[in-house]
Motif scaffolding. Structure first.
Motif, PDB file in Angstrom:
ATOM      1  N   CYS A  11       7.534  -2.942   3.590  1.00 43.90           N
ATOM      2  CA  CYS A  11       7.225  -1.539   3.403  1.00 43.90           C
ATOM      3  C   CYS A  11       8.522  -0.699   3.209  1.00 43.90           C
ATOM      4  N   VAL A  12       8.416   0.093   2.218  1.00 39.04           N
ATOM      5  CA  VAL A  12       9.710   0.914   1.886  1.00 39.04           C
ATOM      6  C   VAL A  12       9.545   2.286   2.477  1.00 39.04           C
ATOM      7  N   GLY A  13       8.371   2.515   3.002  1.00 38.79           N
ATOM      8  CA  GLY A  13       8.111   4.212   3.370  1.00 38.79           C
ATOM      9  C   GLY A  13       8.048   5.109   2.333  1.00 38.79           C
ATOM     10  N   CYS A  14       7.285   4.812   1.141  1.00 34.59           N
ATOM     11  CA  CYS A  14       6.878   5.753   0.190  1.00 34.59           C
ATOM     12  C   CYS A  14       5.862   6.595   0.431  1.00 34.59           C
ATOM     13  N   ARG A  15       4.858   5.985   1.445  1.00 34.42           N
ATOM     14  CA  ARG A  15       3.657   6.737   1.968  1.00 34.42           C
ATOM     15  C   ARG A  15       2.590   6.948   0.913  1.00 34.42           C
ATOM     16  N   ILE A  16       2.815   6.156  -0.297  1.00 30.02           N
ATOM     17  CA  ILE A  16       1.730   6.368  -1.299  1.00 30.02           C
ATOM     18  C   ILE A  16       0.590   5.938  -0.852  1.00 30.02           C
ATOM     19  N   CYS A  17       0.256   4.889   0.026  1.00 32.20           N
ATOM     20  CA  CYS A  17      -0.753   4.417   1.006  1.00 32.20           C
ATOM     21  C   CYS A  17      -1.588   5.803   1.603  1.00 32.20           C
ATOM     22  N   VAL A  38       2.539   5.898   8.032  1.00 35.60           N
ATOM     23  CA  VAL A  38       3.767   5.112   7.807  1.00 35.60           C
ATOM     24  C   VAL A  38       4.759   5.933   8.675  1.00 35.60           C
ATOM     25  N   PRO A  49       3.858   0.501   8.368  1.00 34.00           N
ATOM     26  CA  PRO A  49       2.534   1.115   7.960  1.00 34.00           C
ATOM     27  C   PRO A  49       1.793   0.742   9.203  1.00 34.00           C
ATOM     28  N   CYS A 125      -0.443   0.162  -2.717  1.00 35.34           N
ATOM     29  CA  CYS A 125       0.953  -0.179  -2.298  1.00 35.34           C
ATOM     30  C   CYS A 125       1.466  -1.049  -3.401  1.00 35.34           C
ATOM     31  N   GLU A 127       4.169  -2.646  -2.881  1.00 36.00           N
ATOM     32  CA  GLU A 127       5.266  -3.604  -2.306  1.00 36.00           C
ATOM     33  C   GLU A 127       4.447  -4.683  -1.708  1.00 36.00           C
ATOM     34  N   ALA A 129       2.622  -4.408   0.960  1.00 41.14           N
ATOM     35  CA  ALA A 129       2.869  -4.508   2.388  1.00 41.14           C
ATOM     36  C   ALA A 129       1.664  -4.407   3.201  1.00 41.14           C
ATOM     37  N   ILE A 130       0.606  -4.118   2.489  1.00 40.70           N
ATOM     38  CA  ILE A 130      -0.522  -4.005   3.239  1.00 40.70           C
ATOM     39  C   ILE A 130      -1.629  -5.149   2.414  1.00 40.70           C
TER      40      ILE A 130
HETATM   41  S1  SF4 Z   1       2.709   0.190   2.929  1.00 37.87           S
HETATM   42 FE1  SF4 Z   1       2.870   0.441   0.796  1.00 37.87          FE
HETATM   43  S2  SF4 Z   1       2.368   1.962   0.286  1.00 37.87           S
HETATM   44 FE2  SF4 Z   1       2.471   2.391   2.168  1.00 37.87          FE
HETATM   45  S3  SF4 Z   1       4.484   3.305   2.438  1.00 37.87           S
HETATM   46 FE3  SF4 Z   1       4.625   1.086   2.909  1.00 37.87          FE
HETATM   47  S4  SF4 Z   1       5.255   0.520   0.720  1.00 37.87           S
HETATM   48 FE4  SF4 Z   1       4.446   2.526   0.619  1.00 37.87          FE
END
Ligand code: SF4
Lengths: 159, 610
Positions: A11-17, A38, A49, A125, A127, A129-130
């Motif tokens: 997870c990069v912390g973009c919070r697109i999720c 996140v 996340p 996501c 990445e 990450a989920i």
């Molecule tokens: S789980 Fe994926 S979409 Fe959500 S913040 Fe992390 S990288 Fe971004």
């Protein structure tokens, strides 16, 4: 049956999720109404996340005295009966992940409903990450990570 | 709730002198006319600031503004601008910050925050949705930026609060102090941190729980999906995703326009030690993203061994690698990371910091300053340890650091070598050497905030194909003009400029229409870009700036590039300037003509404020 699996190390912390979760459920982007959140651990440069893990024996359901929570037999998602929920937040305290939150306007709890089987956080996501994977293989990622650690240690040791 | 969609509907105004906090309805006509952020900031600064306001006096303002796309589903919508009169340049200035601050401000219910006056003791502003208070910050004064963020989050008992703060450099009024947020995102250039320090404002902390309504959700959703898929296939975006902004090192150095040793050259022989491949191999340990970003260019670096072992930052960015690295002749990655860490934690712009360091190094090598002036530091180009030690002096304003904290222009003048400062209007060059990319030279020259690379970043267009276009003069004025308008639009929307890998003007305007509900077209957007550009020019004109200030240092005009692929090149600025002014409808002194102002509908405003 599929469950959500998270990989905090990806997870990069973009919070697109969070964006898509609230967008699909509320028609607006609002992180406080997302069912996935996140958290950034600033001092460690980490992002984690946090979402519902579809526990087999859901502590949230057990904790609810109002019978507001139930499990969708098809998806395994916890369903909130907003009529019955009194917003007491017992389920919030019971959740081992902190994945249950309260909707400050409706004053009922927010729990991941797996978007009816097509979780939007997973779909968006970038990445990986989920993931949303069959329960039978949900532990493989964890195992792979563990094996990698052991392999690395052994490699280091043999040098 | 605003009628114009995409807005939160309120602006917060905080007068630190009286302690009054008021909420004003967002001026929707101004947002409709100038989109948001940068554009609205230019308008408000011109209107609200009296001519000749002391940049470090109580009358200067910090006008923080978001754009219409923040807090919506728009990808890469995470920039917030602060507009002010710069203590470094004396010009109009705006700085942009990424991270997670912008959407939080919108979610809290504000399109912007205007800070004015000066507190009689250190305070921080706590915005908790509609509850806004000033809190004592005496105990935070002197703290580094990371520690300040941590302390505020601990004090307010919420890990998710977003903080923008200054460090000791801002408190000590270094003219290129920045405002830091999310540890390593900053309102970087132009000294916004010093302005904040002069106001006794240590930090702004924000928590928001609201949401933003958009005009056409279906269209926005489709655009977001389209953006993700374009970015996933775009080579530049993928390079940036893997390597962060340092992906640009090889291209820039490879064409010989990467400012090296105080721009005595544009080619750094040791670039491969501080390029993206080397960073990835040696120091990158993770990725970190600004809000809503599908690229995630932030790279986490960690130094494992040596004197700087244990240092961890997000970065170094391309510009930091250029100005603290190549431009100081430093190829020591660990020292580079340490220098960035010092700048970020004390709250100093890494770019100007690298530039003043390179100036000091050239002065040292030329005997203009000696080890007696440097407190024993052997300030030769390439000495990474000395660079780190010098950074410590600058952020603390110790010894020669006190002089250098004033910026290159002032420092070089004091040292009697004004020609050695690579700056325009007091703003130090970004990392591109204009002798190897002429349009960037014109862009530096005409930029309202001095030698800034993001006013007209033409390098992509100039280096396309075989890369030889960058030496041409023909068409550069037009390219700079057009790029300038495009950037004014993207900055006003408050999208990260990296989104331009996927979103051209057409898509940006589609995004704006979906969010705002306004029927703007591309021509209309370019016109807004032009209006903003003229407003910025007018602010500076009121302060006495004109053509005489649109010049590059003599090195760029007279000293031929000595080495590398741009060898033998100079910048012939005057013909480009003439052409540019003509195209802009400005006179040959660089002043917008009465006809131009009338055509743009700015004549009335200009009469009112001049
Ligand atoms: S789980 Fe994926 S979409 Fe959500 S913040 Fe992390 S990288 Fe971004």
């Amino acid at each position: 049956m599929n469950v959500l699996v998270t990989y905090p190390e990806r997870c990069v912390g973009c919070r697109i999720c969070e964006q898509w979760c609230s967008w699909k459920h509320e028609g607006r982007v609002n992180p406080t109404k997302a069912r996935v959140r996140v958290s950034r651990v600033h001092s460690k440069y980490l992002n984690v996340p946090v979402t519902c893990m579809q526990c087999a024996k859901s502590p949230c359901i057990a904790a609810c005295r109002e019978g507001a929570l139930s499990k969708d037999p098809a998806t395994g998602a916890v369903i909130v009966d907003e009529e019955k929920c009194i917003g007491c937040r017992r389920c919030v305290r019971a959740c081992p992940y902190g994945a249950v939150a309260i909707d400050k306007d409706k004053r009922v709890v927010l729990i991941c409903d797996l978007c009816g089987g097509e979780p939007q956080c997973v779909a968006h996501c970038r990445e990986g990450a989920i993931e949303y994977v069959p329960l039978a293989v949900a532990d493989r990622g964890q195992r792979a990570a563990y094996v990698e650690t052991v392999a690395a240690a052994m490699e280091g040791g043999s040098k | 709730m605003a009628a114009l969609k995409g807005l939160a509907g309120q602006i917060l105004r905080v007068d630190l002198t009286s302690g009054s906090i008021t909420k004003e309805p967002t001026p929707e006509d101004v947002f409709a006319g100038y989109i948001g952020a940068r554009g609205v900031g230019a308008y408000l600064l011109l209107k609200e600031l009296k001519p000749h306001t002391d940049p470090l006096g109580p009358d200067n303002k910090l006008i923080f503004l978001t754009g219409p796309v923040e807090g919506t589903l728009a990808p890469g919508a995470n920039k917030i601008t602060v507009t002010f009169r710069s203590p470094l340049t004396g010009t109009y200035f705006f700085s942009l910050c990424g991270g997670h601050l912008a959407p939080e401000v919108k979610f809290a219910g504000y399109d912007g925050i205007i800070i004015e006056g000066r507190g009689d003791h250190p305070v921080y502003l706590w915005i908790d949705d509609d509850r806004v208070t000033l809190k004592d910050a005496s105990h935070l004064w002197g703290k580094l930026t990371h520690a300040t963020e941590d302390a505020i989050r601990a004090e307010l008992k919420d890990e998710a609060i977003r903080v923008a703060c200054i460090g000791p450099a801002g408190e000590k009024l270094s003219r290129f102090a920045c405002i830091q947020s999310d540890y390593h995102r900053e309102f970087g250039r132009g000294g916004a941190g010093a302005v904040m320090g002069s106001k006794n404002l240590k930090a702004i902390a924000v928590r928001g729980s609201g949401s933003i309504e958009v005009a056409d959700p279906a269209a926005l959703e489709a655009l977001a999906e389209k953006t993700y898929s374009i970015l996933a296939g775009n080579l530049k975006a993928r390079a940036r995703r893997h390597y962060g902004t340092p992906e640009m090192v090889d291209g820039t150095n490879g064409l010989g326009y990467w400012g090296t040793r105080n721009f005595s050259s544009g080619y750094f022989e040791e670039a491969n030690k501080i390029n993206a491949a080397s960073m990835k191999e040696n120091i990158f340990v993770g990725h970190i993203s600004c809000y809503a970003c599908p690229i995630a260019c932030g790279k986490v670096s960690y130094i494992k061994e040596g004197p700087y072992a244990g240092t961890m930052i997000e970065g170094p960015e391309f510009e930091s690698a250029g100005l603290l690295g190549a431009n100081c002749g430093v190829a020591d990655l660990a020292a580079l990371v340490k220098a960035v860490e010092i700048c970020d934690t004390y709250g100093l712009d890494t770019m100007s910091a690298g530039a003043v360091a390179s100036l000091a190094m050239e002065c040292y090598e030329k005997g203009i300053i000696t080890s007696r002036d440097t407190g024993g530091l052997d300030l030769r180009f390439g000495n990474g340890a000395a660079l780190v030690a010098l950074m410590e002096k600058i952020v603390r304003r110790e010894g020669i650091g006190d002089l250098l904290a004033e910026g290159s222009k002032r420092a070089a003048e004091k040292l009697g070598v004004p020609e050695l400062a690579m700056q325009v209007k007091g703003q130090e060059f970004a990392t591109y050497d204009p002798r190897g990319c002429k349009g960037m030279g014109l862009g530096y020259a005409i930029s309202p905030k001095g030698a800034h690379h993001m006013i007209a970043p033409t390098m992509g267009a100039e280096t396309a194909g075989d890369g030889s276009k960058r030496f041409e003069y023909k068409g550069k004025a037009a390219l700079v003009r057009e790029t300038q308008f495009l950037l004014a639009v993207v900055d006003s929307l408050s999208l990260c400029s990296s989104m331009r890998f996927a979103l051209g003007l057409k898509e940006q305007i589609e995004l704006y229409r979906a969010v705002s509900g306004l029927a703007l077209d591309e021509a209309g957007a370019m016109l807004i870009g032009e209006k903003i550009t003229n407003l910025e020019r007018l602010f500076n004109q009121r302060e006495g700036f004109d053509r005489k200030d649109d010049y590059l240092p003599p090195r760029m005009l007279k000293e031929k590039m000595p080495t590398g692929p741009s060898q033998g090149h100079l910048v012939e600025l005057d013909p480009m300037l003439d052409e540019y002014y003509d195209l802009m409808g400005w006179d040959r002194q660089g002043r917008p003509t009465a006809e131009k102002l009338a055509a743009l509908g700015l004549a009335h405003l200009w009469r009112e404020v001049s």
